[in-house]
Scaffold this motif. Structure first.
Motif, PDB file in Angstrom:
ATOM      1  N   PHE A 171       0.826  -1.203   0.000  1.00  0.00           N
ATOM      2  CA  PHE A 171       0.000   0.000   0.000  1.00  0.00           C
ATOM      3  C   PHE A 171       0.868   1.264   0.000  1.00  0.00           C
ATOM      4  O   PHE A 171       0.487   2.279  -0.586  1.00  0.00           O
ATOM      5  N   ILE A 172       2.002   1.218   0.634  1.00  0.00           N
ATOM      6  CA  ILE A 172       2.919   2.373   0.604  1.00  0.00           C
ATOM      7  C   ILE A 172       3.335   2.652  -0.841  1.00  0.00           C
ATOM      8  O   ILE A 172       3.279   3.790  -1.322  1.00  0.00           O
ATOM      9  N   VAL A 173       3.716   1.576  -1.536  1.00  0.00           N
ATOM     10  CA  VAL A 173       4.171   1.748  -2.928  1.00  0.00           C
ATOM     11  C   VAL A 173       3.001   2.184  -3.813  1.00  0.00           C
ATOM     12  O   VAL A 173       3.131   3.080  -4.659  1.00  0.00           O
ATOM     13  N   LYS A 174       1.869   1.557  -3.598  1.00  0.00           N
ATOM     14  CA  LYS A 174       0.672   1.905  -4.392  1.00  0.00           C
ATOM     15  C   LYS A 174       0.334   3.388  -4.215  1.00  0.00           C
ATOM     16  O   LYS A 174       0.081   4.100  -5.202  1.00  0.00           O
ATOM     17  N   ASN A 175       0.342   3.848  -2.979  1.00  0.00           N
ATOM     18  CA  ASN A 175       0.031   5.261  -2.728  1.00  0.00           C
ATOM     19  C   ASN A 175       1.042   6.187  -3.399  1.00  0.00           C
ATOM     20  O   ASN A 175       0.685   7.239  -3.911  1.00  0.00           O
ATOM     21  N   TYR A 176       2.283   5.763  -3.396  1.00  0.00           N
ATOM     22  CA  TYR A 176       3.315   6.593  -4.025  1.00  0.00           C
ATOM     23  C   TYR A 176       3.083   6.661  -5.530  1.00  0.00           C
ATOM     24  O   TYR A 176       3.169   7.733  -6.142  1.00  0.00           O
ATOM     25  N   PRO A 181       2.538  12.144 -11.398  1.00  0.00           N
ATOM     26  CA  PRO A 181       1.688  12.830 -12.386  1.00  0.00           C
ATOM     27  C   PRO A 181       1.309  11.899 -13.548  1.00  0.00           C
ATOM     28  O   PRO A 181       2.182  11.223 -14.120  1.00  0.00           O
ATOM     29  N   THR A 182       0.033  11.837 -13.863  1.00  0.00           N
ATOM     30  CA  THR A 182      -0.441  10.943 -14.929  1.00  0.00           C
ATOM     31  C   THR A 182       0.031  11.394 -16.307  1.00  0.00           C
ATOM     32  O   THR A 182       0.108  10.594 -17.236  1.00  0.00           O
ATOM     33  N   GLU A 183       0.347  12.691 -16.402  1.00  0.00           N
ATOM     34  CA  GLU A 183       0.782  13.216 -17.704  1.00  0.00           C
ATOM     35  C   GLU A 183       2.031  12.490 -18.201  1.00  0.00           C
ATOM     36  O   GLU A 183       2.219  12.300 -19.404  1.00  0.00           O
ATOM     37  N   GLU A 185       2.875   9.402 -17.749  1.00  0.00           N
ATOM     38  CA  GLU A 185       2.479   8.113 -18.319  1.00  0.00           C
ATOM     39  C   GLU A 185       1.802   8.300 -19.670  1.00  0.00           C
ATOM     40  O   GLU A 185       2.018   7.518 -20.607  1.00  0.00           O
ATOM     41  N   GLU A 186       0.978   9.349 -19.758  1.00  0.00           N
ATOM     42  CA  GLU A 186       0.270   9.600 -21.022  1.00  0.00           C
ATOM     43  C   GLU A 186       1.265   9.875 -22.151  1.00  0.00           C
ATOM     44  O   GLU A 186       1.126   9.364 -23.261  1.00  0.00           O
ATOM     45  N   SER A 187       2.277  10.661 -21.840  1.00  0.00           N
ATOM     46  CA  SER A 187       3.254  10.967 -22.896  1.00  0.00           C
ATOM     47  C   SER A 187       4.029   9.717 -23.287  1.00  0.00           C
ATOM     48  O   SER A 187       4.367   9.525 -24.458  1.00  0.00           O
ATOM     49  N   ALA A 188       4.304   8.843 -22.291  1.00  0.00           N
ATOM     50  CA  ALA A 188       4.994   7.588 -22.608  1.00  0.00           C
ATOM     51  C   ALA A 188       4.116   6.736 -23.512  1.00  0.00           C
ATOM     52  O   ALA A 188       4.598   6.093 -24.458  1.00  0.00           O
ATOM     53  N   SER A 189       2.824   6.744 -23.226  1.00  0.00           N
ATOM     54  CA  SER A 189       1.875   5.959 -24.018  1.00  0.00           C
ATOM     55  C   SER A 189       1.815   6.480 -25.448  1.00  0.00           C
ATOM     56  O   SER A 189       1.788   5.715 -26.415  1.00  0.00           O
ATOM     57  N   LEU A 204       9.327   3.380 -12.309  1.00  0.00           N
ATOM     58  CA  LEU A 204      10.322   2.944 -11.328  1.00  0.00           C
ATOM     59  C   LEU A 204      11.456   3.963 -11.128  1.00  0.00           C
ATOM     60  O   LEU A 204      11.810   4.251  -9.985  1.00  0.00           O
ATOM     61  N   PRO A 205      12.016   4.541 -12.210  1.00  0.00           N
ATOM     62  CA  PRO A 205      13.057   5.558 -11.970  1.00  0.00           C
ATOM     63  C   PRO A 205      12.554   6.753 -11.167  1.00  0.00           C
ATOM     64  O   PRO A 205      13.328   7.393 -10.452  1.00  0.00           O
ATOM     65  N   MET A 206      11.251   7.045 -11.309  1.00  0.00           N
ATOM     66  CA  MET A 206      10.701   8.178 -10.545  1.00  0.00           C
ATOM     67  C   MET A 206      10.393   7.787  -9.089  1.00  0.00           C
ATOM     68  O   MET A 206      10.072   8.657  -8.271  1.00  0.00           O
ATOM     69  N   SER A 207      10.470   6.484  -8.780  1.00  0.00           N
ATOM     70  CA  SER A 207      10.025   6.023  -7.455  1.00  0.00           C
ATOM     71  C   SER A 207      11.168   5.456  -6.608  1.00  0.00           C
ATOM     72  O   SER A 207      10.922   4.709  -5.668  1.00  0.00           O
TER      73      SER A 207
END
Lengths: 312, 499
Positions: A171-176, A181-183, A185-189, A204-207
């Protein structure tokens, strides 16, 4: 009166320096004294134990060893290294901790990521299952029967798999992940990355901070695990460091009694291996891996206190 | 958890009983046996004793050990999970748990066929203890010296002599006079008597007051028998007199002021560092203190002497025999090779001297009176761990062989010789009537709490916090803690012995 001159370097240093008033100085001194006392409270017991482990056995028996060795000897440590299962236990603990942490991180990340995506169908139901299993534990007997049924009793897997995911850590990882920012992920998509590529190359690099902290929590959990390892293993060759320490401390009187002997000429053998000295030697040697690793993981332990607390 | 595990055990055993074990002896070299025993600090498979047993028996054995904590739960969980150990060597309470759960195989026929030396090595009384409904379910490893003085007082003879004391007291009043003389001579320079030893490694001597002193008041255990009636120590006619005596010692500064809070290591430190003249002693304690004192205080072995159980001024001295069964070895119903398990243990009994004591001329010699004298350090280095691998013994032979294990330590032997070997008065020993008593519910549930309350009362009366007037309250608490139920169980067992 001659004007006071300062070098440019000193001027630069003093620009941001706000002199402390007397009360602040007193507060600082008190803070230092308290911190030194706290540090001593942590260091002195360790010094006491280490000193006993390498002191002359009769000095240990007489209670004359405080914080410094009296009559240096390494017989007790030598016994720990050569006649007990210290290295086997250390090896087992390291394998379980390293492999277990790697597996646990894999399961945690691959569980937390989909559960953090709002478009994942069934997300609430799966999350609820994790919450339920976090709150209610079936008990050691059912857990033992599961471990036995899948045929992993008395193996490394019995010490690793039951703890391959700790719900709280997940849950700690999930919350993180949810806080990222979803943006991004959108740009990666848009650039053509699939979910796995996005997770691996973007998320992962951001986390790294949360991953390092959770990995540390897993490692501590595996390193310290006593009860379940005790229940799931039987062979002496599967004993971990925690079991080893319990066993040696509870058996040190019997060990020393069986070792101690006197020749016809009056020479005392194993005189340096006393009950307290043996316990101290075993505990001291078990501290070494932790002391060696601590400087490298210290900052993650500190960040572990606050991670996940911003968004709950 | 134990109930849950027991249910699991019964279910698994019902299935396990359907599985047939091999019904014939495969013999050495054709089978690897599995043996589970109590906690072991080393890897029991990598000990020097393993090839020695292989040489003597020809059998390969995999050794497993229970953990030092939670051993009961772990044992029941393993057995309930269908463990197939051929031999399980446990203490008598764990054996009773396994027996009650139906986990054990009757071994009467196996012993008759493969275990004649085991059968011959123990008395009918012992076998009766391990028998249920006509079948034997366990093999005993007997405590090797039942008439041992496990509690004594170690004295600094050099300090006694300096104070003009040349003869050790035998009676309680002589003992008191000696303490007073030492106090008068040394004042506060030394602690006159330090103790207690609350963590004795063997026997039932974890009392807050040494049993070599309570002996003078006819008190030898928490539960005793007088005129056929089971009584608690606090009900003994001389309990108050005994506590008044200890209170007198305490108030007159004749015993350690820290008596109530001393740990075993604190007592040891006070004696070894030369702060105390007399110390409550045990065989385990003197193993180290004697050598440490010779090293630290530069005294010799002859500067130490020992006070045996004291006599009352009326000539009474009572001391309880040590507990009888150390360990019980049994065969699980799920065992795959029960015949070979019994055969292995029987072969070990046949080779008891070689396995446990060694080879004459290499590990030991016989002294002028025919006793075994160990050769050190090879005896300790090559037979020191043998105790862990004993499953059953020829009890009479082992009683002769075992003292060599004490003799390997000069300090320990010095005390053992002075207290047990040369103590001529065997009439002081009182039989432990309850040593073979089967587990009973009230005793198992309540006796620990009762015992703890008794020890607290002893300390409080010693310090003067409580007096004779508080015994009525103690008796009420005793009754409220089901003391009467425990007494009824013990009385019923004692009466059954008398029949």
């Amino acid at each position: 009166m001659k004007a006071k001159t300062l070098s440019p370097e000193k001027d630069k240093k003093n620009i941001n320096h706000i002199p402390m008033d007397a009360s602040e100085k007193v507060a600082e001194i008190i803070a230092y004294v308290v911190l030194v006392l706290l540090a001593l409270m942590a260091i002195l017991p360790c010094l006491h134990v280490i000193s006993k482990g390498i002191s002359n056995g009769t000095a240990v028996a007489a209670g004359s060893v405080i914080f410094w060795p009296v009559g240096f000897q390494v017989e007790a440590i030598n016994y720990v290294f050569t006649r007990t299962a210290f290295f086997t236990s250390l090896k087992n603990t390291l394998i379980i901790t390293v492999v277990g942490t790697a597996i646990a991180m894999f399961t945690t990340v691959t569980t937390a990521y989909p559960l953090s995506r709002s478009d994942f169908k069934g997300r609430r139901f799966v999350t609820l299952l994790y919450v339920i299993s976090m709150v209610f534990f079936g008990g050691i007997v059912p857990a033992y029967m599961v471990v036995k049924t899948i045929g992993i009793l008395d193996t490394y897997w019995a010490c690793i798999l039951p703890f391959a995911i700790v719900q709280f850590n997940m849950f700690i990882v999930k919350n993180y992940f949810e806080g990222l920012p979803t943006e991004v992920e959108e740009s990666a998509s848009i650039d053509g990355a699939n979910d796995i590529r996005t997770l691996w190359s973007i998320i992962l690099p951001m986390s790294v901070p949360v991953l390092a902290t959770v990995a540390l929590l897993y490692a501590i959990n595996y390193w310290n695990n006593y009860f379940h390892v005790m229940m799931y293993t039987s062979s002496a060759s599967m004993k971990t460091l925690q079991l080893y320490l319990y066993d040696i401390i509870n058996n040190s009187a019997a060990i020393t009694e069986s070792l101690y002997s006197t020749s016809f000429e009056g020479t005392n053998y194993a005189q340096n291996i006393t009950t307290e000295g043996l316990n101290a030697a075993a505990v001291s040697m078990s501290l070494v891996p932790i002391i060696a690793a601590y400087p490298f993981v210290q900052r993650y332990m500190i960040s572990g206190i606050t991670v996940g607390s911003v968004k709950g | 958890m134990k109930k849950l595990v027991s249910l699991l055990l019964i279910a698994v055993l019902a299935l396990g009983m359907c599985a047939a074990a091999s019904a014939e002896l495969l013999g050495p070299g054709n089978v690897t046996l599995k043996r589970l025993s109590y906690t072991c600090p080393w890897d029991p498979n990598n000990d020097y004793m393993v090839p020695i047993m292989k040489e003597a028996t020809g059998y390969d054995v995999d050794f497993y050990a229970l953990p030092s904590n939670d051993a009961d739960n772990k044992l029941m969980l393993e057995v309930g999970g269908g463990a197939d150990y051929d031999i399980v060597t446990v203490n008598i309470n764990q054996w009773r748990m396994l027996l009650a759960a139906g986990a054990l195989m009757p071994i009467t026929d196996l012993l008759n066929t493969y275990g004649q030396d085991i059968l011959a090595g123990n008395t009918d009384e012992v076998w009766a203890t391990l028998t249920q409904d006509g079948d034997i379910y366990g093999m005993p490893y007997m405590y090797p010296h039942s008439q041992e003085i496990t509690s004594f007082l170690v004295c600094r003879k050099d300090l006694l002599n300096a104070a003009g004391i040349t003869e050790l007291p035998k009676t309680i009043s002589g003992f008191y006079d000696m303490l007073v003389a030492l106090k008068n001579f040394y004042g506060d320079q030394y602690i006159i008597l330090t103790g207690p030893l609350v963590a004795a490694s063997e026997g039932n001597d974890s009392w807050r007051i040494p049993k070599c002193i309570t002996s003078a008041f006819g008190i030898y255990s928490d539960w005793m028998v007088e005129d056929g009636k089971v009584i608690y120590a606090s009900e003994s006619p001389k309990f108050v007199e005994m506590m008044n005596f200890f209170n007198k010692l305490y108030t007159e500064g004749l015993i350690d002021v820290d008596w109530a809070v001393n740990s075993e290591s604190a007592v040891q430190e006070k004696f070894v560092s030369g702060k105390a003249i007399i110390c409550c002693g045990s065989r385990a304690l003197v193993n180290f203190t004697t050598a440490a004192m010779i090293d630290q205080l530069h005294i010799s072995m002859d500067d130490l002497c020992y006070i045996n159980p004291l006599y009352g001024d009326d000539g009474v001295c009572t001391y309880q025999e040590s507990e009888a069964i150390n360990q019980v070895s049994c065969v699980l119903r799920n065992a795959k090779h029960p015949e070979d398990a019994i055969n292995w243990i029987n072969t070990k009994v046949q080779n008891q001297l070689f396995i446990n004591i060694g080879v004459e001329g290499v590990h030991f010699t016989y002294d002028e009176v025919g006793q075994i004298s160990p050769i050190n350090p090879i005896f300790a280095n090559e037979r020191g761990d043998s105790y862990y691998y004993i499953d059953a013994t020829n009890a009479a032979d082992y009683q002769f062989q075992w003292p060599s294990r004490i003799r390997k330590s000069a300090g320990q032997w010095h005390a053992f010789n002075a207290t047990t070997i040369t103590n001529p008065d065997l009439s002081i020993f009182v039989k432990n009537y309850f040593k073979f008593m089967p587990a009973s519910e009230a005793y198992a549930t309540n006796n620990t709490a009762l015992y703890s309350s008794l020890q607290d009362l002893i300390l409080q009366m010693m310090a003067g916090v409580k007096t004779e007037a508080d015994l009525a309250t103690f008796a009420n608490d005793f009754a409220n803690n089901d003391g009467e139920e425990v007494r009824a169980e013990l009385q019923a067992y004692y009466d059954s012995l008398a029949k």
